[in-house]
Design a protein around this motif. Structure first.
Motif, PDB file in Angstrom:
ATOM      1  N   SER A 182      -1.637  -1.963  -0.549  1.00 13.91           N
ATOM      2  CA  SER A 182      -1.731  -1.703   0.685  1.00 13.91           C
ATOM      3  C   SER A 182      -2.806  -2.424   1.575  1.00 13.91           C
ATOM      4  O   SER A 182      -2.693  -2.398   2.791  1.00 13.91           O
ATOM      5  N   VAL A 202      -3.643  -8.160   1.847  1.00 12.55           N
ATOM      6  CA  VAL A 202      -2.919  -9.056   2.877  1.00 12.55           C
ATOM      7  C   VAL A 202      -2.931 -10.520   2.905  1.00 12.55           C
ATOM      8  O   VAL A 202      -3.003 -11.120   3.889  1.00 12.55           O
ATOM      9  N   SER A 203      -3.097 -11.025   1.810  1.00 12.22           N
ATOM     10  CA  SER A 203      -3.104 -12.509   1.490  1.00 12.22           C
ATOM     11  C   SER A 203      -1.868 -13.281   1.477  1.00 12.22           C
ATOM     12  O   SER A 203      -1.958 -14.465   2.287  1.00 12.22           O
ATOM     13  N   ALA A 239       4.860   0.746   0.910  1.00 13.16           N
ATOM     14  CA  ALA A 239       3.157   0.446   0.925  1.00 13.16           C
ATOM     15  C   ALA A 239       2.860   1.749   1.957  1.00 13.16           C
ATOM     16  O   ALA A 239       3.597   2.524   2.940  1.00 13.16           O
ATOM     17  N   PHE A 240       1.595   1.838   1.895  1.00 15.74           N
ATOM     18  CA  PHE A 240       1.128   2.944   2.766  1.00 15.74           C
ATOM     19  C   PHE A 240       0.776   2.348   4.181  1.00 15.74           C
ATOM     20  O   PHE A 240       0.475   1.105   4.281  1.00 15.74           O
ATOM     21  N   ASP A 241       0.969   3.018   5.162  1.00 21.15           N
ATOM     22  CA  ASP A 241       0.905   2.540   6.593  1.00 21.15           C
ATOM     23  C   ASP A 241      -0.636   2.346   6.919  1.00 21.15           C
ATOM     24  O   ASP A 241      -1.248   3.427   7.692  1.00 21.15           O
ATOM     25  N   TRP A 242      -1.329   1.446   6.465  1.00 23.50           N
ATOM     26  CA  TRP A 242      -2.955   1.427   6.433  1.00 23.50           C
ATOM     27  C   TRP A 242      -3.005   0.087   7.408  1.00 23.50           C
ATOM     28  O   TRP A 242      -2.380  -0.797   7.244  1.00 23.50           O
ATOM     29  N   HIS A 301      -4.989  -3.288   9.211  1.00 25.91           N
ATOM     30  CA  HIS A 301      -5.751  -4.446   8.719  1.00 25.91           C
ATOM     31  C   HIS A 301      -6.378  -5.244  10.019  1.00 25.91           C
ATOM     32  O   HIS A 301      -5.849  -5.352  10.932  1.00 25.91           O
TER      33      HIS A 301
END
Lengths: 471, 471
Positions: free
Chosen positions: B198, B201-202, B212-215, B217
């Motif tokens: 999570s 982000v690549s 995924a966790f709503d985290w 970026h």
């Protein structure tokens, strides 16, 4: 193998406890030192693995305990096993340690042999393996395989990802990061990372303060013992839990992509599931297109008298994924359906894709179990031990509640009336020379190595009798 | 050390490529066989680690490549390093392999020495270590430490859990399982498990189909090169990204408990962050009581010319947690504040609590880097290599865009105009005897071992010149 002498000629003939407290003074000193740099509060004592041998673990005060806990059920063959020492000294092992490969991109010429050696011991119906690094890791890799498979079933295995999926996944949102669930069971233990932790339901201390996925937990059957006296009640309990599983799959707020279950919930209290229950889960998971994962992290590799515990249930068709770790010293999952290989490379991937040094050890452990027919020994010694425990149960019924594990080798447990009495029993057992672990809040779990014999059982029963009498 | 001869007298003097395709016929055959049991689609070739030595990796067709990828940046000292072979043959190693301990409960008498050896190389301001098994695992264990610390700051370190917390956590709901977030950066790579995933982000391929966790970026700075020509633009870029970080912390839908950052985003394209940026993050995290985690999984252990890359920024006060893996062959996190040891035992715990065999190797790697002053060599060779690359850049400006890594040892990268040209360059480089990796979609990343020398740089530059001329 007919006696442990062939394996461990230098094993102590009985435990030796030299100190009046455990940890003894030298252990206590070293624990305090270690704690300055590494959280050592859970340490029972500091072990001297140079002096430990076979079924005996020795500490730095010179105490030698008969070990029925075996590194939280993760030593298969006893300490300083000669077959493993041999494996640890091979050129393949030196290479694996020194030149740790990125086995996905640059696999070693040794890898194929190592993998095939592990696959020799795969449960029926499984013929591929993927490698992780711990039990939790193995389960999470299996979840990834399950989620990819579940979505491939929906969109088509060869269908490419949509632009919307590719974009939304980078924001951690649907449809690229879909809201899918793994169903597990109350009292389950599947690891302590975040997704595995969301399926673990044994103790709050494992999970407190960590964000979790909103995933459902069904009831795991709670049987009455002895099983032969409560067949009808236990059968109703199975059906009650099965109905709940199906209800959760049908009604949970997000689609249930996978179900994970231990054939015996180990950390959660040595709760057994019947063959009927495990088979019916196959029927339900097929009906609802849910991936069926069996977690054999603690139950696998021989201690129940079969190489894999769920083989007792002869589940048909075979389950989708089987995870392992602990006694194999290596971790990962077995699978059969080629669709569990994702449609594109690099979806199930990481730097190391497993640990070849540990995989070599796993192969050597499996070979030794087969060569020495240790599952047969485990069944024989397990029966012997169980009968002795039944005799103690008759004498002290309140201190041997729900004695369970008959016919499951040395994978035996029972309950004490309270957590305090259980903890006291384990503490006093150490002072009487036996290292034994608990599970749940008030159960004792026996997890000796597969080289545990009748003579060890006798020593344990003697120490246990003395300890219980003194409680 | 002044020349590689002292290390690797038998290292090839130059690459040898015997086959017209890579993988060659024998590799291709073995890849197909391996793929029957283990997903081998990402394999470039099958390596022969017995014959590989120093900076050369040899495959089963007898091709010997100068290796500037080094198992995805995870070989520190070259293949079959004598110091590591010695470590792999010690009695401590045999014990660690054969008697794998549950190091939380039954730590070995060897463990204290092993841990202290690793701590000799800890970054400034860090004096404890906790051990995991992979980079992803190390990051997730650091997240767990951060979440516990964050909640302890709110409720008080010694305050017990409430009944409501103990009950709700078993349902995966708040307050026991609180909705807390880890902030990471776009283009980041922190692993591929669910929580680490999570924060990664690549590329979509790492994450697709997984919940995924709503985290959140934030933007990682995108600098213009060469840096000395764009100081003002890059400084504005730093401030823009810093403002976004603070905005996300203040406004995200759930509290941000921790921030994780790579000092150079490695998988995501070798994106560098300035010392100013890394220090300002310290100021912001302190202001908002957010735990500051530096991920040194790829940048750590010498390749940037310091043992830990973030030491260039001399962040004050030191960051909270530093994670490592790859070149240390062992994984975990360093920390200083004793409050990162949770208030109760068994909250940060698992069966093995690390891998002592790999920790022995890590200690030997660190010692060799110090004894041979390899970070100084890396800086020297890195400068030499960078200048040669600048010369090529002058000749082929479109094929050497954004050349970066000056002053960061051999941790160097540049961009090609397109993914296709980048992939073609890497493929042809192999045929010209150099094994090199990419990152992001169109970057080339150099990740040689720390024993890479000027003579190796010369060979690489010659092969690269030829390859680029032929593109």
């Amino acid at each position: 193998m007919t006696s442990a002498e062939s394996y461990y000629p230098d094993e102590p003939v009985k435990p030796v406890v030299k100190t009046s407290t455990i940890p003894g003074p030298e252990s206590a000193k070293q624990i305090a030192q270690l704690d300055q740099v590494f959280d050592a509060r859970p340490a029972y004592f500091i072990a001297d693995y140079e002096k430990s041998i076979g079924n005996y673990i020795v500490d730095v005060d010179g105490n030698a305990y008969l070990d029925l806990y075996a590194q939280i059920a993760s030593i298969a063959l006893g300490y300083n096993n000669p077959a493993l020492i041999k494996a640890a000294q091979t050129p393949e092992m030196i290479r694996a340690l020194v030149d740790r490969p990125a086995s996905g991109n640059f696999p070693s010429a040794d890898l194929q042999k190592t993998i095939k050696q592990i696959l020799k011991f795969a449960p029926k119906g499984q013929d591929h393996v993927w490698s992780g690094l711990s039990g939790a890791d193995a389960n999470e890799l299996a979840f990834k395989a399950a989620f990819m498979y579940y979505r491939a079933n929906q969109r088509g295995y060869d269908t490419d990802f949509s632009t919307e999926e590719n974009q939304s996944v980078m924001e951690n949102t649907a449809p690229g990061a879909p809201p899918l669930a793994v169903l597990s069971f109350k009292r389950a233990f599947h690891g302590r990372l975040f997704a595995s932790g969301s399926t673990t339901v044994s103790k709050p201390i494992h999970k407190l303060d960590f964000p979790a996925f909103d995933w459902p937990h069904a009831d795991y059957p709670s049987y009455k013992y002895p099983l032969d006296q409560y067949e009808q009640e236990n059968s109703l309990e199975d059906d009650r839990c099965l109905a709940l599983v199906e209800h959760l799959i049908k009604t949970w707020k997000t689609p249930v992509a996978a179900l994970i279950i231990e054939p015996i919930q180990s950390e959660g209290g040595d709760n057994h599931a019947s063959n009927y229950f495990l088979q019916k889960l196959r029927d339900i998971t097929l009906k609802h297109k849910v991936v069926y994962i069996v977690d054999e992290v603690q139950t696998g590799v021989g201690a129940t008298g079969k190489f894999w515990c769920h083989e007792y249930a002869d589940i048909q068709p075979p389950v989708d994924l089987v995870t392992f770790s602990k006694k194999f010293q290596s971790a990962g999952y077995f699978f059969h359906d080629p669709k569990f290989v994702p449609n594109k490379p690099y979806r199930q991937f990481n730097t190391w894709c497993g640990e070849p040094a540990r995989m070599i050890i796993a192969g050597a452990i499996g070979q030794e179990i087969v060569d020495k027919d240790l599952t047969a020994q485990v069944l024989r010694v397990g029966d012997y031990l169980f009968q002795k425990l039944e005799a103690l149960q008759s004498k002290y019924p309140t201190r041997f509640q729900n004695l369970r594990g008959r016919g499951r080798g040395t994978f035996i447990a029972w309950d004490l009336p309270s957590p305090e009495e259980r903890d006291l029993l384990l503490k006093k057992l150490k002072l009487n020379g036996c290292n034994v672990g608990g599970c749940s809040t008030n159960a004792v779990r026996l997890r000796p190595t597969l080289t545990f014999e009748e003579k060890h059982a006798d020593i344990f029963i003697e120490a246990l009798s003395k300890t219980v009498a003194d409680l």
